[in-house]
Scaffold this motif. Structure first.
Motif, PDB file in Angstrom:
ATOM      1  N   GLU A 116       3.361  -6.172   5.520  1.00  0.00           N
ATOM      2  CA  GLU A 116       2.001  -6.483   5.971  1.00  0.00           C
ATOM      3  C   GLU A 116       1.984  -6.962   7.415  1.00  0.00           C
ATOM      4  O   GLU A 116       1.118  -6.575   8.194  1.00  0.00           O
ATOM      5  N   LYS A 142       1.757  -2.431  -1.617  1.00  0.00           N
ATOM      6  CA  LYS A 142       1.345  -3.287  -0.496  1.00  0.00           C
ATOM      7  C   LYS A 142       0.722  -2.451   0.621  1.00  0.00           C
ATOM      8  O   LYS A 142      -0.293  -2.830   1.200  1.00  0.00           O
ATOM      9  N   TYR A 146      -3.142  -2.565   1.694  1.00  0.00           N
ATOM     10  CA  TYR A 146      -3.431  -2.962   3.068  1.00  0.00           C
ATOM     11  C   TYR A 146      -4.506  -2.065   3.682  1.00  0.00           C
ATOM     12  O   TYR A 146      -5.381  -2.534   4.405  1.00  0.00           O
TER      13      TYR A 146
END
Length: 189
Positions: A116, A142, A146
């Motif tokens: 991230e 993830k 995102y």
């Protein structure tokens, strides 16, 4: 003799026991997803053995190759020398610290922690194309999460399983390698 318009065989790369190499078939798909041209400057995050670094450098203007591992850096440098690649700079360090200091237009992420934070830095740089390969499902999730609410980015994912034939008695059997998620992120203009 290696033809520069074809993929390098995995066995031709110098290897280190603790450093991964992106397999030939995955390199081919990832290169295709990056849509490289002779003017591209690419950032390779998590360069590992330098397989993608070498393949990208054959097809673009310049590659910045980054890894935190000393073994990875040394193996990449050996492969660059072996294949006489000179349009590349190898940098040891954390990608999130290095990204703000470089200019590039495309990114390949081969392996990393802090995804991230890295994506934040790439968005701040207004990166137009990112291709990320993940083995770990949580990292794929993830990345997808995102970009979920970022309307100015298009995200595509493909899961690739490569199997190799092995002689088994009178026939062949197929042995699969780890499935790889290849995520392509394009900035919508």
């Amino acid at each position: 003799m290696i033809k520069w318009d074809s993929m390098i065989k995995d066995d031709d790369f110098i290897r280190h026991e603790n450093v991964p190499l992106t397999k030939e078939e995955i390199r081919a798909i990832s290169i295709g997803k990056l849509q490289l041209n002779g003017e591209d400057i690419v950032l390779d995050i998590g360069c590992g053995s330098g397989g993608m670094t070498v393949e990208m450098a054959k097809r673009c203007k310049f590659v910045y190759s980054v890894d935190i591992s000393e073994d990875a850096i040394n193996t990449t440098l050996k492969n660059l020398k072996k294949f006489n690649i000179t349009n590349c700079k190898v940098i040891k360090g954390r990608a999130e610290d290095i990204i703000p200091k470089l200019n590039f237009n495309k990114v390949f992420i081969g392996g990393t922690k802090n995804i991230e934070e890295i994506l934040n830095r790439l968005i701040e740089k207004n990166t137009g194309k990112i291709v990320a390969n993940t083995i770990v499902l949580q990292n794929a999730v993830k990345i997808l999460n995102y970009f979920e609410d970022r309307e100015n980015y298009s995200v595509n994912i493909v899961n690739v399983v490569v199997s190799y034939g092995k002689k088994a008695g009178p026939g062949y059997m197929m042995l699969s390698k780890n499935p790889i998620n290849i995520i392509t992120i394009d900035k919508i203009i």
